[in-house]
Design a protein around this motif. Structure first.
Motif, PDB file in Angstrom:
ATOM      1  N   PHE A   1       0.824  -1.192   0.000  1.00 11.55           N
ATOM      2  CA  PHE A   1       0.000   0.000   0.000  1.00 11.55           C
ATOM      3  C   PHE A   1       0.865   1.252   0.000  1.00 11.55           C
ATOM      4  O   PHE A   1       2.084   1.189   0.244  1.00 11.55           O
ATOM      5  N   ILE A   2       0.225   2.388  -0.283  1.00 12.47           N
ATOM      6  CA  ILE A   2       0.922   3.668  -0.338  1.00 12.47           C
ATOM      7  C   ILE A   2       1.591   3.964   1.013  1.00 12.47           C
ATOM      8  O   ILE A   2       1.031   3.700   2.070  1.00 12.47           O
ATOM      9  N   ASN A   3       2.807   4.508   0.961  1.00 15.45           N
ATOM     10  CA  ASN A   3       3.610   4.885   2.141  1.00 15.45           C
ATOM     11  C   ASN A   3       4.154   3.681   2.909  1.00 15.45           C
ATOM     12  O   ASN A   3       4.638   3.840   4.034  1.00 15.45           O
ATOM     13  N   GLN A   4       4.108   2.503   2.292  1.00  8.69           N
ATOM     14  CA  GLN A   4       4.676   1.321   2.936  1.00  8.69           C
ATOM     15  C   GLN A   4       6.164   1.215   2.601  1.00  8.69           C
ATOM     16  O   GLN A   4       6.585   1.475   1.468  1.00  8.69           O
ATOM     17  N   ASN A   5       6.963   0.832   3.591  1.00  6.64           N
ATOM     18  CA  ASN A   5       8.381   0.587   3.364  1.00  6.64           C
ATOM     19  C   ASN A   5       8.572  -0.835   2.830  1.00  6.64           C
ATOM     20  O   ASN A   5       7.947  -1.776   3.338  1.00  6.64           O
ATOM     21  N   VAL A   6       9.420  -0.969   1.825  1.00  5.28           N
ATOM     22  CA  VAL A   6       9.554  -2.259   1.145  1.00  5.28           C
ATOM     23  C   VAL A   6      11.004  -2.538   0.775  1.00  5.28           C
ATOM     24  O   VAL A   6      11.824  -1.630   0.624  1.00  5.28           O
ATOM     25  N   ALA A   7      11.308  -3.831   0.630  1.00  2.00           N
ATOM     26  CA  ALA A   7      12.567  -4.262   0.026  1.00  2.00           C
ATOM     27  C   ALA A   7      12.298  -4.481  -1.457  1.00  2.00           C
ATOM     28  O   ALA A   7      11.260  -5.048  -1.837  1.00  2.00           O
ATOM     29  N   ILE A   8      13.227  -4.042  -2.302  1.00  2.00           N
ATOM     30  CA  ILE A   8      13.021  -4.061  -3.748  1.00  2.00           C
ATOM     31  C   ILE A   8      14.182  -4.779  -4.414  1.00  2.00           C
ATOM     32  O   ILE A   8      15.352  -4.486  -4.142  1.00  2.00           O
ATOM     33  N   ALA A   9      13.845  -5.735  -5.276  1.00  2.00           N
ATOM     34  CA  ALA A   9      14.874  -6.437  -6.052  1.00  2.00           C
ATOM     35  C   ALA A   9      15.098  -5.638  -7.333  1.00  2.00           C
ATOM     36  O   ALA A   9      14.444  -5.865  -8.346  1.00  2.00           O
ATOM     37  N   ALA A  10      15.998  -4.682  -7.283  1.00  2.00           N
ATOM     38  CA  ALA A  10      16.209  -3.781  -8.420  1.00  2.00           C
ATOM     39  C   ALA A  10      17.328  -4.302  -9.317  1.00  2.00           C
ATOM     40  O   ALA A  10      17.215  -5.380  -9.892  1.00  2.00           O
ATOM     41  N   LEU A  11      18.430  -3.577  -9.419  1.00  2.00           N
ATOM     42  CA  LEU A  11      19.518  -3.952 -10.320  1.00  2.00           C
ATOM     43  C   LEU A  11      20.147  -5.277  -9.904  1.00  2.00           C
ATOM     44  O   LEU A  11      20.501  -5.470  -8.748  1.00  2.00           O
ATOM     45  N   ASN A  12      20.284  -6.177 -10.856  1.00  2.00           N
ATOM     46  CA  ASN A  12      20.919  -7.483 -10.621  1.00  2.00           C
ATOM     47  C   ASN A  12      20.259  -8.259  -9.477  1.00  2.00           C
ATOM     48  O   ASN A  12      20.885  -9.122  -8.863  1.00  2.00           O
ATOM     49  N   ASN A  13      18.987  -7.911  -9.198  1.00  2.00           N
ATOM     50  CA  ASN A  13      18.218  -8.571  -8.139  1.00  2.00           C
ATOM     51  C   ASN A  13      18.807  -8.361  -6.744  1.00  2.00           C
ATOM     52  O   ASN A  13      18.446  -9.067  -5.803  1.00  2.00           O
ATOM     53  N   ASP A  14      19.737  -7.396  -6.603  1.00  2.00           N
ATOM     54  CA  ASP A  14      20.184  -7.015  -5.265  1.00  2.00           C
ATOM     55  C   ASP A  14      19.029  -6.312  -4.560  1.00  2.00           C
ATOM     56  O   ASP A  14      18.222  -5.625  -5.190  1.00  2.00           O
ATOM     57  N   LEU A  15      18.953  -6.455  -3.237  1.00  4.11           N
ATOM     58  CA  LEU A  15      17.847  -5.874  -2.488  1.00  4.11           C
ATOM     59  C   LEU A  15      18.191  -4.462  -2.022  1.00  4.11           C
ATOM     60  O   LEU A  15      19.260  -4.210  -1.484  1.00  4.11           O
ATOM     61  N   TYR A  16      17.255  -3.556  -2.252  1.00  2.00           N
ATOM     62  CA  TYR A  16      17.358  -2.179  -1.808  1.00  2.00           C
ATOM     63  C   TYR A  16      16.092  -1.830  -1.031  1.00  2.00           C
ATOM     64  O   TYR A  16      15.104  -2.565  -1.087  1.00  2.00           O
ATOM     65  N   SER A  17      16.128  -0.704  -0.322  1.00  2.00           N
ATOM     66  CA  SER A  17      14.984  -0.312   0.502  1.00  2.00           C
ATOM     67  C   SER A  17      14.383   0.986  -0.013  1.00  2.00           C
ATOM     68  O   SER A  17      15.109   1.893  -0.452  1.00  2.00           O
ATOM     69  N   GLY A  18      13.065   1.069   0.066  1.00  3.00           N
ATOM     70  CA  GLY A  18      12.382   2.285  -0.368  1.00  3.00           C
ATOM     71  C   GLY A  18      10.982   2.351   0.195  1.00  3.00           C
ATOM     72  O   GLY A  18      10.521   1.436   0.878  1.00  3.00           O
ATOM     73  N   LYS A  19      10.307   3.448  -0.105  1.00  2.00           N
ATOM     74  CA  LYS A  19       8.930   3.653   0.335  1.00  2.00           C
ATOM     75  C   LYS A  19       8.047   3.802  -0.907  1.00  2.00           C
ATOM     76  O   LYS A  19       8.397   4.532  -1.844  1.00  2.00           O
ATOM     77  N   ILE A  20       6.907   3.103  -0.935  1.00  2.00           N
ATOM     78  CA  ILE A  20       5.962   3.218  -2.045  1.00  2.00           C
ATOM     79  C   ILE A  20       5.219   4.546  -1.923  1.00  2.00           C
ATOM     80  O   ILE A  20       4.562   4.797  -0.913  1.00  2.00           O
ATOM     81  N   ILE A  21       5.324   5.395  -2.929  1.00  2.00           N
ATOM     82  CA  ILE A  21       4.591   6.659  -2.879  1.00  2.00           C
ATOM     83  C   ILE A  21       3.489   6.730  -3.935  1.00  2.00           C
ATOM     84  O   ILE A  21       2.655   7.631  -3.893  1.00  2.00           O
TER      85      ILE A  21
END
Length: 250
Positions: A80-100
């Protein structure tokens, strides 16, 4: 004479119909080619992972083909909006962000492209700090930024929890999906804000408290000290009933 005029009018109408049909066919070919070019552009952006350009294309040419949502279900997880998540971005490495933002793009074939807009957290290794200062920063520490990016929803890995420093200290044991934050990051300088020099310091090293490092509290002054700075081991600390720091002994 009347027959001749009728033939002339008939030929005139036939010519108009023929030209109209020809124009319609020409327009149909143009529209078909235009549609093909747009679909090729969409697929190219997807293949090259240029998701920001893809969303801009839809915003400019097909804003009615964009729908926004408050929630998203993916692999039996609800995001959901404003949720903090782990994201498999470049090369499937995990990064952290917030869904806006959560949105779906509907291409010209009515294919649905689920997307999310992410505002990124940065980590210890991203900071431009002197090596000595990084000792006061945890591997579980996140720094919120103004950096935003569009990604396909299938890059979402799992929800995470970002606590403040005091809340994180109260955890009984370390959780893989729990992180903490006590500063943002200035993307121009790649330094924490507020500056690390303004953070609360502990120990004789006068560095910020790092939950990754073992510490012990002085019973006299209540100051915390790193075992490493005191050259103590965990085994030695287990045998100490009441610790008094060198400053208080003196």
């Amino acid at each position: 004479m009347q027959m001749k005029n009728q033939n002339h009018e008939y030929n005139f109408l036939i010519n108009i119909i023929f030209k109209s049909k020809k124009n319609i066919q020409k327009k149909a070919i143009i529209l078909k080619n235009r549609r093909k070019n747009i679909m090729n552009q969409i697929n190219q952006y997807l293949d090259q992972e240029q998701y920001g350009l893809l969303v801009k294309l839809f915003m400019k040419r097909y804003p009615k083909r964009i729908k926004t949502y408050q929630k998203l279900k993916l692999s039996n997880l609800i995001y959901f909006i404003n949720q903090n998540v782990a994201i498999a971005a470049l090369n499937n490495d995990l990064y952290s962000g917030k869904i806006i933002k959560i949105l779906c793009l509907f291409d010209l074939d009515e294919k649905i492209i689920p997307m999310v807009q992410i505002q990124w957290y940065y980590q210890k290794q991203d900071l431009e700090l002197e090596p000595e200062l990084t000792k006061g920063i945890s591997e579980k520490e996140l720094f919120f930024s103004m950096h935003q990016e569009y990604l396909p929803a299938n890059k979402l890995h799992l929800p995470i929890f970002v606590l403040d420093f005091e809340e994180y200290q109260k955890l009984d044991y370390e959780e893989e999906t729990y992180f903490f934050t006590r500063a943002q990051i200035d993307l121009k300088t790649m330094l924490p804000q507020p500056p690390i020099q303004e953070w609360k310091k502990i120990c004789i090293c006068r560095l910020p408290q790092n939950p990754d490092l073992s510490i012990i509290q002085c019973e006299a002054c209540n100051e915390w000290y790193h075992l490493e700075c005191l050259m103590l081991t965990n085994e030695e600390v287990d045998k100490i009933e009441k610790y008094v720091c060198p400053n208080c002994i003196d």
